[in-house]
Design a protein around this motif. Structure first.
Motif, mmCIF file in Angstrom:
data_model
loop_
_atom_site.group_PDB
_atom_site.id
_atom_site.type_symbol
_atom_site.label_atom_id
_atom_site.label_comp_id
_atom_site.label_asym_id
_atom_site.label_seq_id
_atom_site.Cartn_x
_atom_site.Cartn_y
_atom_site.Cartn_z
ATOM 1 N N PRO A 147 0.828 -1.212 0.000
ATOM 2 C CA PRO A 147 0.000 0.000 0.000
ATOM 3 C C PRO A 147 0.858 1.256 0.000
ATOM 4 O O PRO A 147 1.888 1.311 0.664
ATOM 5 C CB PRO A 147 -0.802 -0.126 1.306
ATOM 6 N N GLU A 148 0.422 2.236 -0.775
ATOM 7 C CA GLU A 148 1.158 3.503 -0.825
ATOM 8 C C GLU A 148 0.670 4.416 0.292
ATOM 9 O O GLU A 148 -0.520 4.440 0.606
ATOM 10 C CB GLU A 148 0.950 4.177 -2.187
ATOM 11 N N PRO A 149 1.553 5.190 0.903
ATOM 12 C CA PRO A 149 1.106 6.133 1.924
ATOM 13 C C PRO A 149 0.276 7.234 1.274
ATOM 14 O O PRO A 149 0.447 7.526 0.089
ATOM 15 C CB PRO A 149 2.427 6.687 2.485
ATOM 16 N N PRO A 150 -0.636 7.844 2.025
ATOM 17 C CA PRO A 150 -1.466 8.906 1.447
ATOM 18 C C PRO A 150 -0.711 10.210 1.214
ATOM 19 O O PRO A 150 -1.236 11.127 0.603
ATOM 20 C CB PRO A 150 -2.562 9.092 2.512
ATOM 21 N N TYR A 151 0.523 10.277 1.707
ATOM 22 C CA TYR A 151 1.312 11.500 1.588
ATOM 23 C C TYR A 151 2.505 11.270 0.666
ATOM 24 O O TYR A 151 2.894 10.138 0.386
ATOM 25 C CB TYR A 151 1.817 11.937 2.973
ATOM 26 N N LEU A 152 3.103 12.358 0.187
ATOM 27 C CA LEU A 152 4.306 12.250 -0.622
ATOM 28 C C LEU A 152 5.456 11.765 0.258
ATOM 29 O O LEU A 152 5.667 12.302 1.350
ATOM 30 C CB LEU A 152 4.681 13.610 -1.212
ATOM 31 N N PRO A 153 6.219 10.768 -0.180
ATOM 32 C CA PRO A 153 7.347 10.301 0.631
ATOM 33 C C PRO A 153 8.421 11.363 0.788
ATOM 34 O O PRO A 153 9.203 11.342 1.734
ATOM 35 C CB PRO A 153 7.866 9.083 -0.134
ATOM 36 N N GLU A 154 8.486 12.281 -0.157
ATOM 37 C CA GLU A 154 9.387 13.420 -0.038
ATOM 38 C C GLU A 154 8.822 14.564 -0.845
ATOM 39 O O GLU A 154 8.037 14.368 -1.764
ATOM 40 C CB GLU A 154 10.797 13.069 -0.543
ATOM 41 N N ARG A 155 9.221 15.770 -0.491
ATOM 42 C CA ARG A 155 8.716 16.929 -1.223
ATOM 43 C C ARG A 155 9.508 17.080 -2.510
ATOM 44 O O ARG A 155 10.723 17.144 -2.493
ATOM 45 C CB ARG A 155 8.824 18.192 -0.367
ATOM 46 N N GLY A 189 10.375 19.182 -5.975
ATOM 47 C CA GLY A 189 10.336 20.420 -6.751
ATOM 48 C C GLY A 189 9.530 21.515 -6.093
ATOM 49 O O GLY A 189 9.698 21.836 -4.921
ATOM 50 N N GLU A 190 8.603 22.057 -6.884
ATOM 51 C CA GLU A 190 7.795 23.186 -6.425
ATOM 52 C C GLU A 190 6.439 22.765 -5.893
ATOM 53 O O GLU A 190 5.538 23.587 -5.765
ATOM 54 C CB GLU A 190 7.610 24.174 -7.593
ATOM 55 N N VAL A 191 6.271 21.488 -5.594
ATOM 56 C CA VAL A 191 4.992 21.012 -5.081
ATOM 57 C C VAL A 191 4.712 21.592 -3.690
ATOM 58 O O VAL A 191 5.585 21.587 -2.827
ATOM 59 C CB VAL A 191 4.972 19.471 -5.015
ATOM 60 N N ILE A 192 3.503 22.106 -3.511
ATOM 61 C CA ILE A 192 3.055 22.541 -2.192
ATOM 62 C C ILE A 192 2.491 21.308 -1.503
ATOM 63 O O ILE A 192 1.452 20.780 -1.901
ATOM 64 C CB ILE A 192 1.985 23.644 -2.302
ATOM 65 N N ASP A 193 3.181 20.822 -0.501
ATOM 66 C CA ASP A 193 2.831 19.547 0.107
ATOM 67 C C ASP A 193 1.865 19.739 1.274
ATOM 68 O O ASP A 193 2.256 20.081 2.379
ATOM 69 C CB ASP A 193 4.090 18.824 0.575
ATOM 70 N N GLU A 250 2.680 29.699 5.606
ATOM 71 C CA GLU A 250 1.338 30.263 5.482
ATOM 72 C C GLU A 250 1.061 30.729 4.059
ATOM 73 O O GLU A 250 -0.050 30.575 3.547
ATOM 74 C CB GLU A 250 1.158 31.422 6.466
ATOM 75 N N SER A 251 2.068 31.288 3.417
ATOM 76 C CA SER A 251 1.896 31.748 2.044
ATOM 77 C C SER A 251 1.590 30.583 1.108
ATOM 78 O O SER A 251 0.670 30.647 0.283
ATOM 79 C CB SER A 251 3.162 32.478 1.579
ATOM 80 N N GLU A 252 2.351 29.498 1.232
ATOM 81 C CA GLU A 252 2.107 28.326 0.390
ATOM 82 C C GLU A 252 0.773 27.679 0.740
ATOM 83 O O GLU A 252 0.069 27.178 -0.156
ATOM 84 C CB GLU A 252 3.241 27.321 0.556
ATOM 85 N N ARG A 299 -1.424 20.473 -10.675
ATOM 86 C CA ARG A 299 -1.403 21.926 -10.479
ATOM 87 C C ARG A 299 -0.470 22.334 -9.345
ATOM 88 O O ARG A 299 -0.461 23.489 -8.925
ATOM 89 C CB ARG A 299 -2.818 22.440 -10.228
ATOM 90 N N GLY A 300 0.295 21.356 -8.851
ATOM 91 C CA GLY A 300 1.346 21.687 -7.894
ATOM 92 C C GLY A 300 0.971 21.583 -6.438
ATOM 93 O O GLY A 300 1.667 22.136 -5.581
#
Length: 461
Positions: free
Chosen positions: A85-93, A95-99, A436-438, A406-407
């Protein structure tokens, strides 16, 4: 795809489920082999005279069953080999992805400085037992005594002899499950529960039964019925905001669940990792059923993520089992982390950081309220996340994929699902994992997708 095609004459209502069953049967019968590429959503919809949404729901159902996989930009493929099973979150951040997928407390420079100071103090004050001993009983008696103070802040009166120091909540959950339920047992939990609980139960050979919930959490009558129908060994509960829906259970509900557990003589595992950060909460369920509740709490979500330490408080009848299971699965918690936690509880740093986190979340929730205005979502002033049920017509997998394109990374609600009945597609959005900005930008993107045309998202896949 091979020459096999679904038969439109065999489709029954609901069409998406009927289509999913046809494809599932073809996979089981060997008509569709591992790695076969399925038709794009729109092509199959045109071929079968169905809506794109119906085909997408069928594919989502097959993904949930682990029979196919969806790859953005490539399509959907048959998957007959078992997959972790894959975790529901990104294993790492990346590029420019807002995690906004991983559940984290708000962290700023103060947290790094506190940890640096703690390690500086530790370099001068590390006891020899913490560095040189293999024996937990040589290392942790002092830490258990201080843990009593922290658990009192959580609403529990516990003897140090009933406390195990663990490497965080996941370790505590694992040990608790191993202690109360042998392989083959049934564990009851909320229909929307901890994402780790699903694979963990599988690895331990346990059957997980998701039960009906309402705005407070598990419905006592549902637990009573499950216990009457078959042998249930334990119930896993998250009554205080950390659950995916950010629900806060009332004292009356906690007492009712404790009564049901006592009536059927089952164990309770209570996950309360936010502890004293949640204001105006009722006492833990463990306070109403101390003879059967294994209570788990930790510091990672309320102080600093790197402080991977927690406490597991167990009743007398489970103390020996907990000690033995902890030895075979962890041996013991990391002494250096335990030293820091003990110092922070004693000198007030832990409570200072809890209060800081509570204030920081006020600002994050204000941003969420503004960005998600007009959408129906669930949250609590001290929750680290919001739970956003998707408006009608939105398909969860497509929604999460489009947000990612869309990032913005968000967690699919299906990762927390333990029962199929009454399921509504949703996403979990972390409020503390970025600036907060992201956060404002990311929530704006999610809101625009939620308020947009669901068909447009499906066409984009």
């Amino acid at each position: 795809m091979t020459n096999w095609r679904p038969d439109p004459l065999q489709l029954r209502r609901p069409a998406y489920l009927s289509l999913a069953e046809q494809i599932a049967s073809a996979i089981t019968d060997g008509k569709l082999s591992d790695g076969t590429r399925l038709p794009p959503h729109r092509k199959l919809a045109d071929d079968l005279k169905l809506s794109v949404q119906t085909v997408s729901r069928a594919y989502d159902e097959l993904i949930r069953r682990g029979l196919i996989s969806g790859e953005i930009g490539r399509g959907s493929f048959v998957q007959t080999r078992p997959r972790e099973p894959e975790p529901p979150y990104l294993p790492e951040r990346l590029g420019e992805v807002i995690d906004l997928s991983i559940l984290k407390p708000v962290c700023e420079q103060i947290h790094l400085e506190k940890m640096r100071q703690a390690f500086g103090w530790l370099s001068e004050n590390l006891p020899s037992s913490s560095a040189l001993s293999f024996r937990p009983n040589m290392v942790f008696p002092r830490h258990r005594k201080v843990a009593v103070e922290w658990l009192a802040r959580c609403g529990l009166d516990v003897s140090p002899l009933n406390i195990s120091v663990t490497n965080g909540a996941t370790s505590g959950m694992t040990v608790a499950l191993m202690s109360v339920a042998p392989p083959g047992s049934t564990i009851a939990t909320e229909a929307i529960s901890h994402h780790t609980l699903v694979p963990l139960s599988t690895y331990l050979g346990l059957h997980l039964e998701g039960l009906a919930i309402d705005e407070e959490g598990m419905i006592p009558a549902a637990l009573d019925e499950a216990c009457r129908k078959g042998p249930v060994r334990a119930v896993f509960l998250q009554p205080s905001v950390i659950n995916p829906m950010a629900a806060l259970m009332s004292e009356a509900r906690r007492r009712q669940l404790a009564d049901v557990a006592a009536r059927h003589d089952i164990a309770i595992i209570e996950n309360d990792i936010l502890g004293p950060m949640v204001e105006d909460r009722a006492p833990p369920i463990a306070a109403f059923a101390p003879e059967r509740t294994l209570y788990v709490t930790s510091f990672t979500k309320i102080t600093v993520p790197g402080l991977r330490i927690g406490y597991l408080a167990a009743p007398d009848r489970y103390v020996a089992a907990v000690a033995n299971r902890h030895l075979v699965s962890n041996w013991m918690a990391t002494p250096a982390m335990a030293e820091i936690a003990t110092r922070w509880v004693s000198d007030g740093t832990a409570l200072e950081l809890v209060n800081w986190q509570r204030q920081a979340l006020k600002s994050r929730h204000a941003i969420a309220a503004e960005a998600l205005a007009g959408l129906s979502y669930r949250a609590h002033p001290q929750s680290l996340h919001v739970w956003l049920p998707l408006p009608g017509g939105h398909v969860e997998d497509s929604f999460v994929s489009q947000a990612r394109l869309r990032g913005v990374a968000i967690a699919p609600g299906s990762s927390f699902r333990t029962a199929d009945q009454g399921w509504t597609p949703a996403v979990r959005i972390s409020l503390g994992s970025t600036t907060e900005s992201e956060l404002r930008t990311g929530l704006g993107i999610v809101a625009s997708l939620a308020q947009g045309d669901p068909e447009a998202l499906l066409l984009a896949i």
